[in-house]
Motif scaffolding. Sequence first.
Motif, PDB file in Angstrom:
ATOM      1  N   HIS A   1      -6.141   7.058  39.166  1.00  0.00           N
ATOM      2  CA  HIS A   1      -5.036   7.874  39.626  1.00  0.00           C
ATOM      3  C   HIS A   1      -5.031   7.878  41.593  1.00  0.00           C
ATOM      4  CE1 HIS A   1      -8.686  10.529  41.110  1.00  0.00           C
ATOM      5  NE2 HIS A   1      -7.532  10.525  41.777  1.00  0.00           N
ATOM      6  N   THR A   2      -3.936   7.813  41.763  1.00  0.00           N
ATOM      7  CA  THR A   2      -3.348   8.096  43.027  1.00  0.00           C
ATOM      8  C   THR A   2      -2.282   9.221  43.095  1.00  0.00           C
ATOM      9  OG1 THR A   2      -2.483   6.677  44.580  1.00  0.00           O
ATOM     10  CG2 THR A   2      -1.100   7.017  43.017  1.00  0.00           C
ATOM     11  N   CYS A   3      -2.799   9.810  44.999  1.00  0.00           N
ATOM     12  CA  CYS A   3      -2.448  10.971  44.351  1.00  0.00           C
ATOM     13  C   CYS A   3      -3.211  12.313  43.845  1.00  0.00           C
ATOM     14  CB  CYS A   3      -0.731  11.573  44.518  1.00  0.00           C
ATOM     15  SG  CYS A   3       0.310  10.082  45.643  1.00  0.00           S
ATOM     16  N   SER A   4      -2.538  13.298  42.808  1.00  0.00           N
ATOM     17  CA  SER A   4      -2.798  13.987  42.041  1.00  0.00           C
ATOM     18  C   SER A   4      -2.107  13.469  40.725  1.00  0.00           C
ATOM     19  CB  SER A   4      -3.047  14.879  41.922  1.00  0.00           C
ATOM     20  OG  SER A   4      -4.264  15.462  43.280  1.00  0.00           O
ATOM     21  N   LEU A   5      -1.767  12.349  40.385  1.00  0.00           N
ATOM     22  CA  LEU A   5      -1.339  11.643  39.481  1.00  0.00           C
ATOM     23  C   LEU A   5      -2.568  11.256  38.843  1.00  0.00           C
ATOM     24  CD1 LEU A   5       1.718   9.870  40.695  1.00  0.00           C
ATOM     25  CD2 LEU A   5       1.697  12.399  40.571  1.00  0.00           C
ATOM     26  N   PHE A   6      -2.753  12.248  37.485  1.00  0.00           N
ATOM     27  CA  PHE A   6      -3.688  10.984  36.830  1.00  0.00           C
ATOM     28  C   PHE A   6      -3.025  10.193  36.068  1.00  0.00           C
ATOM     29  CE2 PHE A   6      -5.330  14.347  39.312  1.00  0.00           C
ATOM     30  CZ  PHE A   6      -6.530  14.294  39.645  1.00  0.00           C
TER      31      PHE A   6
ATOM     32  N   LEU B   1       5.910  10.518  41.421  1.00  0.00           N
ATOM     33  CA  LEU B   1       5.214   9.137  41.761  1.00  0.00           C
ATOM     34  C   LEU B   1       6.813   8.833  42.130  1.00  0.00           C
ATOM     35  CD1 LEU B   1       3.907   6.852  40.979  1.00  0.00           C
ATOM     36  CD2 LEU B   1       5.319   6.998  38.118  1.00  0.00           C
ATOM     37  N   PRO B   2       7.951   9.052  41.577  1.00  0.00           N
ATOM     38  CA  PRO B   2       9.461   8.624  42.453  1.00  0.00           C
ATOM     39  C   PRO B   2       9.337   8.947  43.859  1.00  0.00           C
ATOM     40  CG  PRO B   2       9.492   9.901  40.148  1.00  0.00           C
ATOM     41  CD  PRO B   2       8.447   9.651  40.581  1.00  0.00           C
ATOM     42  N   VAL B   3       8.573   9.865  44.226  1.00  0.00           N
ATOM     43  CA  VAL B   3       9.014  10.034  45.669  1.00  0.00           C
ATOM     44  C   VAL B   3       7.561   9.494  46.489  1.00  0.00           C
ATOM     45  CG1 VAL B   3       8.300  11.511  47.443  1.00  0.00           C
ATOM     46  CG2 VAL B   3       9.842  12.659  44.846  1.00  0.00           C
ATOM     47  N   VAL B   4       7.164   8.617  45.781  1.00  0.00           N
ATOM     48  CA  VAL B   4       6.386   8.184  46.403  1.00  0.00           C
ATOM     49  C   VAL B   4       6.435   6.366  46.902  1.00  0.00           C
ATOM     50  CG1 VAL B   4       4.061   6.676  45.432  1.00  0.00           C
ATOM     51  CG2 VAL B   4       3.464   9.248  45.850  1.00  0.00           C
ATOM     52  N   ASN B   5       7.101   6.232  45.326  1.00  0.00           N
ATOM     53  CA  ASN B   5       8.148   5.080  45.085  1.00  0.00           C
ATOM     54  C   ASN B   5       9.054   4.862  46.130  1.00  0.00           C
ATOM     55  OD1 ASN B   5       6.000   3.191  43.739  1.00  0.00           O
ATOM     56  ND2 ASN B   5       6.852   4.089  41.989  1.00  0.00           N
TER      57      ASN B   5
ATOM     58  N   ALA C   1       1.011  14.617  32.126  1.00  0.00           N
ATOM     59  CA  ALA C   1       2.713  15.283  31.973  1.00  0.00           C
ATOM     60  C   ALA C   1       3.699  14.238  32.899  1.00  0.00           C
ATOM     61  CB  ALA C   1       3.167  16.497  31.576  1.00  0.00           C
ATOM     62  N   LEU C   2       2.992  15.722  34.741  1.00  0.00           N
ATOM     63  CA  LEU C   2       3.107  14.976  35.965  1.00  0.00           C
ATOM     64  C   LEU C   2       3.661  13.037  35.796  1.00  0.00           C
ATOM     65  CD1 LEU C   2       1.783  16.616  38.836  1.00  0.00           C
ATOM     66  CD2 LEU C   2       3.625  16.918  37.926  1.00  0.00           C
ATOM     67  N   MET C   3       3.239  12.199  35.483  1.00  0.00           N
ATOM     68  CA  MET C   3       3.572  10.557  35.370  1.00  0.00           C
ATOM     69  C   MET C   3       5.175  11.161  34.698  1.00  0.00           C
ATOM     70  SD  MET C   3       0.946   9.622  37.086  1.00  0.00           S
ATOM     71  CE  MET C   3       1.823   7.750  36.436  1.00  0.00           C
ATOM     72  N   GLU C   4       5.931  11.563  34.041  1.00  0.00           N
ATOM     73  CA  GLU C   4       6.982  11.609  33.691  1.00  0.00           C
ATOM     74  C   GLU C   4       8.034  12.232  34.136  1.00  0.00           C
ATOM     75  OE1 GLU C   4       7.018   9.061  31.245  1.00  0.00           O
ATOM     76  OE2 GLU C   4       5.449   8.902  30.895  1.00  0.00           O
ATOM     77  N   GLU C   5       7.581  12.563  35.335  1.00  0.00           N
ATOM     78  CA  GLU C   5       8.680  13.373  35.980  1.00  0.00           C
ATOM     79  C   GLU C   5       9.299  12.519  36.573  1.00  0.00           C
ATOM     80  OE1 GLU C   5      10.216  16.946  38.857  1.00  0.00           O
ATOM     81  OE2 GLU C   5       7.939  16.461  36.671  1.00  0.00           O
ATOM     82  N   PRO C   6      10.885  13.102  36.106  1.00  0.00           N
ATOM     83  CA  PRO C   6      12.355  11.931  36.698  1.00  0.00           C
ATOM     84  C   PRO C   6      12.421  11.993  38.279  1.00  0.00           C
ATOM     85  CG  PRO C   6      12.860  14.450  36.087  1.00  0.00           C
ATOM     86  CD  PRO C   6      11.209  14.090  35.929  1.00  0.00           C
ATOM     87  N   ALA C   7      13.173  11.419  38.518  1.00  0.00           N
ATOM     88  CA  ALA C   7      13.631  11.076  40.510  1.00  0.00           C
ATOM     89  C   ALA C   7      14.344  12.210  40.513  1.00  0.00           C
ATOM     90  CB  ALA C   7      14.438   9.857  40.531  1.00  0.00           C
ATOM     91  N   PRO C   8      14.331  12.682  41.656  1.00  0.00           N
ATOM     92  CA  PRO C   8      14.984  13.936  42.609  1.00  0.00           C
ATOM     93  C   PRO C   8      16.077  13.903  42.246  1.00  0.00           C
ATOM     94  CG  PRO C   8      13.235  13.495  43.905  1.00  0.00           C
ATOM     95  CD  PRO C   8      12.891  12.410  43.045  1.00  0.00           C
ATOM     96  N   ALA C   9      16.911  12.522  41.998  1.00  0.00           N
ATOM     97  CA  ALA C   9      18.065  12.333  41.707  1.00  0.00           C
ATOM     98  C   ALA C   9      18.542  13.058  40.045  1.00  0.00           C
ATOM     99  CB  ALA C   9      18.827  11.347  41.695  1.00  0.00           C
TER     100      ALA C   9
ATOM    101  N   VAL D   1       7.637  17.532  45.126  1.00  0.00           N
ATOM    102  CA  VAL D   1       6.133  18.075  45.485  1.00  0.00           C
ATOM    103  C   VAL D   1       6.070  18.788  44.186  1.00  0.00           C
ATOM    104  CG1 VAL D   1       4.554  19.074  46.547  1.00  0.00           C
ATOM    105  CG2 VAL D   1       6.357  18.056  47.720  1.00  0.00           C
ATOM    106  N   ALA D   2       5.045  18.173  43.398  1.00  0.00           N
ATOM    107  CA  ALA D   2       4.745  18.881  41.832  1.00  0.00           C
ATOM    108  C   ALA D   2       3.264  19.780  42.334  1.00  0.00           C
ATOM    109  CB  ALA D   2       4.594  17.972  40.972  1.00  0.00           C
ATOM    110  N   HIS D   3       3.231  20.776  41.006  1.00  0.00           N
ATOM    111  CA  HIS D   3       2.101  21.504  41.124  1.00  0.00           C
ATOM    112  C   HIS D   3       1.226  20.785  40.229  1.00  0.00           C
ATOM    113  CE1 HIS D   3       4.107  24.311  38.141  1.00  0.00           C
ATOM    114  NE2 HIS D   3       3.861  24.091  38.059  1.00  0.00           N
TER     115      HIS D   3
END
Length: 249
Positions: free
Chosen positions: A145-150, A186-190, A154-162, A168-170
């Motif tokens: 994991h990195t950040c709090s992305l495990f 993840l899209p914001v990290v990238n 389900a957070l790994m499938e979060e779409p890009a802000p656009a 920022v997710a909880h």
Amino acid sequence: MGGEQKIVVKDDESGVISHLCQIIQQKAKESLSKNETFNIGLSGGSLAKFLCEGLPKIDTEWSRWRLFFCDERLVPEDSADSTWGLYKSKLLPVTPLKEDQFLLVNTSLSPVEAAKDYQEKLLKTCGSPAPSLHLLLLGAGPDGHTCSLFPGHALMEEPAPADGGRIVAHIEDSPKPPPARVTLTLPVVNSADSCVFAAVGQGKAAMMSQLLSKDEAVDDKDLLPASRVRPEKGEVIWILDSAAASQLS
């Protein structure tokens, strides 16, 4: 898959810390030549130890730094689990940085509200509609994991802000305690200009081999979270000591 990936191997922990802080000094100089502030994201764990040891030795315009957290645990700042508490007690006393240069997560809020509040702070400080993140300093856990992305979350499938995703997710069900946290997605990290990982020790060797192996047959979505950090327009740098790199092919 994103931008360039570099792997740098140093003899020992002191070499990793020195190289890490040289990169930070250079990225700060580059960013401040083009921007009013240097926006840098911090993580906890061993990375905080490296920064507290190495950052006091660099030459930079400290007053123009703006520091935020790639993730934070929703605990009081005097908790051993608080990333901000760690930097407040260990980094502020040894650098010219001031508390008001840090964007703090309001850990008294509910996870949903804490994430919304921190997203608003990031947008206000680092630019809107997409924050300008110059450098993210990241760690990789024993599960990848990195950040709090495990892995598998389900957070790994979060779409890009656009595409309607959050900046920022909880998270309320972190596999690693404490369970309630906020994290960059993840899209914001990238979207960052640069991301840097640092790892030392034989205990990291097997995970580094797994994270940095090049298996073209594996779909991106099946990779561990830390392996999916590949800034779209920037670079990711992995700084390892010889022990952590000992199982790389």
